[in-house]
Enzyme design. Sequence first.
Site, PDB file in Angstrom:
ATOM      1  N   THR A   1       0.865  -1.180   0.000  1.00 19.70           N
ATOM      2  CA  THR A   1       0.000   0.000   0.000  1.00 19.70           C
ATOM      3  C   THR A   1       0.900   1.228   0.000  1.00 19.70           C
ATOM      4  O   THR A   1       2.087   1.129   0.324  1.00 19.70           O
ATOM      5  CB  THR A   1      -0.924   0.022   1.239  1.00 19.70           C
ATOM      6  OG1 THR A   1      -1.596   1.280   1.296  1.00 19.70           O
ATOM      7  CG2 THR A   1      -0.151  -0.153   2.545  1.00 19.70           C
TER       8      THR A   1
ATOM      9  N   CYS B   1     -21.471   8.596  -5.831  1.00 21.75           N
ATOM     10  CA  CYS B   1     -20.960   7.437  -6.589  1.00 21.75           C
ATOM     11  C   CYS B   1     -21.996   6.319  -6.621  1.00 21.75           C
ATOM     12  O   CYS B   1     -22.126   5.615  -7.628  1.00 21.75           O
ATOM     13  CB  CYS B   1     -19.637   6.944  -6.018  1.00 21.75           C
ATOM     14  SG  CYS B   1     -18.268   8.022  -6.457  1.00 21.75           S
TER      15      CYS B   1
END
Length: 393
Positions: A188, A357
């Site tokens: 990450t 969204c």
Amino acid sequence: MLTTLLPALRDLELPLRLRLWDGKEIDIGPTPSVTLEIRDPDLLSKLTNPSLALLGGAYVEGKVDLHGPLEEVIRIGDEITRALGEGHAAVPVRESHDKATDAEAISYHYDLSNAFYQLWLDRDMVYSCGYFETGTEDLDQAQQAKLRHLCRKLRLKPGDRLLDVGCGWGGLARFAAREYGAQVFGITLSREQLKLGRERVAAEGLEDQVRLELMDYRDLPTDGQFDKVVSVGMFEHVGHANMPLYCKQLSEVVRPGGLVLNHGITSRYIDGRPVAHGAGEFIDRYVFPHGELPHLVKIGACISESGLEIVDVESLRLHYARTLQFWSERLEARLDEARQMVPERALRIWRVYLAGCAYGFRRNWINLHQILASKPLPDGSHELPWSRADVYR
Ligand SMILES: C[S@@+](CC[C@H](N)C(=O)[O-])C[C@H]1O[C@@H](n2cnc3c(N)ncnc32)[C@H](O)[C@@H]1O
């Protein structure tokens, strides 16, 4: 300005009330369910040519307040924008992405606050589209089903070396180790994710099987040491310009005969231009700086050019609409707690982004595709079964 705006709005017959900075209220249609409170008089002239970026931005900056169900607010904002907005042609974005810019953009979004994300994500903090096998599942069930779906598509088995590119808080890495006996390496770019991700790995006693690191995908060792590679909700950050490089990396980290699964949001448009009416502009400015969405055929082309063979593609668009709806409702139910965790401005951004969204996926503005690819063995064969039946067993 009101003399131009009001007749145009009234024609739309929306359940909307305007409340002006002086307290005056104007009902646009009968039985308003949403009140748009305009706090900044300068905004009124701009509302004659609105965009979702303008409306969303005005809310984030505190120039308007919104009252009423957020889902309805978004729908009304979209209807107003489509009817009155003009001159907002979406132009394809082609940004250059280097490691420093990308690291900053990732930190802006994902290092916001682990506690905040924990408030509305599922228990494993999976920050990507869930999988609803029947449509009746709750969020935890849908995310567990998604992790299982991914592992099954990857035909994961004990001892497999799995690379998770963009591992978030490590939910998939722990699942693959715990449920399938895989050896997982996750990367990450978010320090906060890494910290909590490692804590959770330790809490489950999975340190021998799961290693999480802060690393950019461009720095991965390209020696084909992994049997399987998965990337979930990450390639949206790569950018059109780097898509060939990203696919080349995926192809080079996996061994011949291995599998690569890319799960991510795809554009509705072949040229990858952002969604119309300013929604993409809002996301780029406030939510995911430098995010870019390629169309399925573009990412498909890059994967193929990298030497991988695409073997299966699945669209999960409505699964993401539902997942986002869950996230949005869960956040809306805990706003007071959220206010203790993040600044008001961030809370406003995340509220609009989650509800917006959900609406965008429902309306087919954007899609989500899982693409499974195999790295062929030298003789052209691969290690997959003849049919997909095993995925559903
Ligand atoms: C939407 S999150 C998805 C996380 C996880 N896969 C999941 O489904 O919950 C995107 C992840 O991609 C990672 N990411 C983005 N750009 C990256 C890069 N250049 N290199 C490595 N990881 C990256 C972020 O740090 C974050 O963990």
